[in-house]
Design a protein around this motif. Structure first.
Motif, short mmCIF file in Angstrom:
data_model
loop_
_atom_site.label_atom_id
_atom_site.label_comp_id
_atom_site.label_asym_id
_atom_site.label_seq_id
_atom_site.Cartn_x
_atom_site.Cartn_y
_atom_site.Cartn_z
N ILE A 37 0.88 -1.18 0.00
CA ILE A 37 0.00 0.00 0.00
C ILE A 37 0.91 1.23 0.00
N THR A 38 0.71 2.12 -0.97
CA THR A 38 1.59 3.29 -1.05
C THR A 38 1.29 4.27 0.07
N TYR A 39 2.22 5.20 0.26
CA TYR A 39 2.08 6.21 1.32
C TYR A 39 1.62 7.50 0.70
N GLY A 40 0.56 8.08 1.23
CA GLY A 40 -0.03 9.29 0.65
C GLY A 40 0.92 10.48 0.71
N VAL A 63 8.63 -2.83 4.88
CA VAL A 63 8.45 -1.41 4.62
C VAL A 63 9.24 -1.01 3.38
N LEU A 64 8.59 -0.30 2.47
CA LEU A 64 9.30 0.28 1.33
C LEU A 64 9.64 1.72 1.69
N ALA A 65 10.92 2.00 1.86
CA ALA A 65 11.36 3.32 2.32
C ALA A 65 11.73 4.18 1.12
N VAL A 66 10.87 5.15 0.79
CA VAL A 66 11.15 6.07 -0.31
C VAL A 66 11.12 7.50 0.21
N ARG A 67 11.80 8.40 -0.51
CA ARG A 67 11.86 9.77 -0.01
C ARG A 67 10.53 10.49 -0.19
N GLY A 68 9.83 10.21 -1.28
CA GLY A 68 8.60 10.95 -1.58
C GLY A 68 8.90 12.18 -2.41
N ASP A 69 7.85 12.75 -2.99
CA ASP A 69 7.98 13.97 -3.79
C ASP A 69 7.34 15.11 -3.03
N GLU A 89 25.32 5.50 -8.38
CA GLU A 89 26.13 5.60 -7.16
C GLU A 89 25.23 5.80 -5.93
N HIS A 90 24.25 6.68 -6.05
CA HIS A 90 23.35 6.93 -4.92
C HIS A 90 22.49 5.71 -4.62
N PHE A 91 22.08 5.02 -5.68
CA PHE A 91 21.27 3.82 -5.48
C PHE A 91 22.06 2.76 -4.69
N VAL A 92 23.30 2.56 -5.09
CA VAL A 92 24.11 1.52 -4.42
C VAL A 92 24.36 1.92 -2.95
N ARG A 93 24.58 3.21 -2.72
CA ARG A 93 24.74 3.69 -1.31
C ARG A 93 23.50 3.40 -0.48
N LYS A 94 22.34 3.67 -1.11
CA LYS A 94 21.06 3.44 -0.41
C LYS A 94 20.90 1.96 -0.08
N CYS A 95 21.30 1.11 -1.00
CA CYS A 95 21.21 -0.34 -0.74
C CYS A 95 22.14 -0.74 0.40
N TYR A 125 17.53 12.05 2.56
CA TYR A 125 17.45 11.07 1.47
C TYR A 125 16.82 9.77 1.96
N ALA A 126 16.35 8.98 0.99
CA ALA A 126 15.78 7.67 1.32
C ALA A 126 16.78 6.83 2.11
N GLU A 127 18.05 7.01 1.78
CA GLU A 127 19.11 6.29 2.49
C GLU A 127 18.99 6.45 4.02
N LYS A 145 16.95 6.52 -14.66
CA LYS A 145 17.51 7.41 -13.64
C LYS A 145 16.40 8.24 -13.03
N HIS A 146 16.61 8.65 -11.79
CA HIS A 146 15.63 9.50 -11.13
C HIS A 146 15.63 10.87 -11.81
N PRO A 147 14.44 11.49 -12.00
CA PRO A 147 14.41 12.78 -12.71
C PRO A 147 15.34 13.84 -12.10
N ARG A 148 15.59 13.75 -10.78
CA ARG A 148 16.46 14.76 -10.15
C ARG A 148 17.94 14.45 -10.28
N SER A 149 18.28 13.26 -10.71
CA SER A 149 19.70 12.90 -10.76
C SER A 149 20.36 13.56 -11.97
N PRO A 150 21.54 14.18 -11.75
CA PRO A 150 22.20 14.87 -12.86
C PRO A 150 22.67 13.90 -13.95
N THR A 171 11.50 -1.24 -9.00
CA THR A 171 11.71 -0.15 -9.95
C THR A 171 10.47 0.71 -10.11
N GLN A 172 10.70 1.90 -10.57
CA GLN A 172 9.64 2.73 -11.13
C GLN A 172 9.10 1.98 -12.35
N MET A 173 7.85 2.23 -12.72
CA MET A 173 7.29 1.54 -13.89
C MET A 173 8.12 1.83 -15.14
#
Ligand code: FAD
Length: 293
Positions: free
Chosen positions: A48-51, A104-110, A164-170, A128-130, A152-157, A179-181
């Motif tokens: 169930i997603t988080y509002g 628990v799925l830990a995401v930062r949110g928008d 790199e950030h994904f692997v750190r988070k893991c 960060y989600a990390e 890639k995440h829309p905010r990632s340069p 994944t995102q769809m």
């Protein structure tokens, strides 16, 4: 097992369903109809997603708790860091634990309002989600998932920074990722390869949303922040005045995508249901796990 992590990496790929928290009684009925219709498929887990804010957040906890107590399904709650202090986050995590929710799925949110707007950290919150992964792991015996982005995440340069950030988070303690769809298997495979090359070992489940109308194509681009593949969009465009044909092509494309991913050894498939059961069930029935039942 009560943990999504234990199910992933088992003999069979996992398959799971994602729902969003209801905002009113009508949505609540629709959610529960979808859950009841999908329950006989024996998914590995449901989430169930988080509002984005307000009362739907309480509804996330309530709906996930109800799945835990009233169904045979293994529930996972999403959690975001948006507009929460660390104390509030600990409180929500405590409520999960109290309701018997261990995944628990830990995401930062928008940012609320404009998802593309500036991300402002709560003065007593996390950045960060990390950090959220660490918080949940410290709070108890939770199995924790994180988000991954094939384009890639829309905010990632850059794709490199994103990896790199994904692997750190893991490494912060994630047991798995979702994944995102996405709509092109190669995008998933490229993500998997670059994460492996960067030393990431976390299993990455594929997030799949079947196209059921021309509107879902637009919605997919907005929700995922990634372009819908132009060649596939053109196929849908050609039949856009025939809703039945659009839906049929959507189910067919999603089924082919899942088949290819399964052939490539994906550890699991996570269906975004939008609280409806039919399209997901139709795709699932086309897959090896659906044919078995
Ligand atoms: P993060 O991992 O924190 O990344 C955010 C950005 O910061 C990225 O660009 C990343 O590269 C960058 N970054 C990370 N670490 C660092 C660092 N150390 N230094 C510099 N930059 C860094 N949203 C909801 O509101 N509710 C939900 O329930 C929900 N569920 C989701 C489920 C899935 C499977 C997915 C894929 C997304 C979900 N989302 C949900 C959306 C998600 O919250 C947004 O996409 C959000 O913008 C990104 O979250 P994240 O956890 O990936 O953030």
């Amino acid at each position: 097992p009560a943990s999504v992590g234990e199910l992933i990496g088992g003999r069979e790929p996992t398959f799971s369903f994602e729902f969003f928290p209801p905002r009113d009684e009508q949505q609540e009925r629709q959610l529960w109809q979808a859950i009841r219709e999908l329950e006989p498929l024996h998914p590995s887990f449901v989430s169930i997603t988080y509002g984005a804010g307000g009362s739907t957040r309480d509804n996330t906890v309530a709906a996930t708790e109800r799945v835990a107590t009233e169904t045979t399904l293994l529930p996972m709650a999403h959690l975001t860091a948006v507009s929460h202090s660390v104390a509030e986050l600990r409180n929500v995590i405590g409520r999960f634990a109290g309701a018997g929710i261990r995944n628990v799925l830990a995401v930062r949110g928008d940012p609320p309002g404009d998802p593309q707007g500036e991300w402002v950290r709560h003065p007593q919150g996390v950045l960060y989600a990390e950090d959220l992964v660490r918080l949940v792991k410290e709070a108890g015996d939770f199995c924790v998932g994180v988000a991954a982005f094939p384009y890639k995440h829309p905010r990632s340069p850059s794709v490199e920074a994103d990896t790199e950030h994904f692997v750190r988070k893991c490494r912060a303690g994630a047991d798995f990722a979702i994944t995102q769809m996405f709509f092109d298997a190669d995008d998933y495979l490229r993500l998997r390869d670059r994460v492996a090359e960067a030393g990431g070992r976390t299993p990455i489940l594929a997030g799949i949303m079947p196209v059921t109308s021309m509107r879902t194509i637009e919605r997919a681009a907005v929700l995922s922040g990634a372009p819908f593949p132009p060649a596939l969009a053109a196929q849908f465009e050609r039949i856009s005045d025939d809703p039945v044909a659009v839906r049929r092509l959507g189910i067919e494309q999603a089924s082919l995508l899942c088949e290819r991913l399964l052939a490539e050894g994906v550890p699991g498939i996570h269906f975004i249901t939008l609280n409806r059961s039919t399209a997901t069930r139709e795709v699932w029935q086309n897959l090896p796990m659906g044919v078995r039942i």
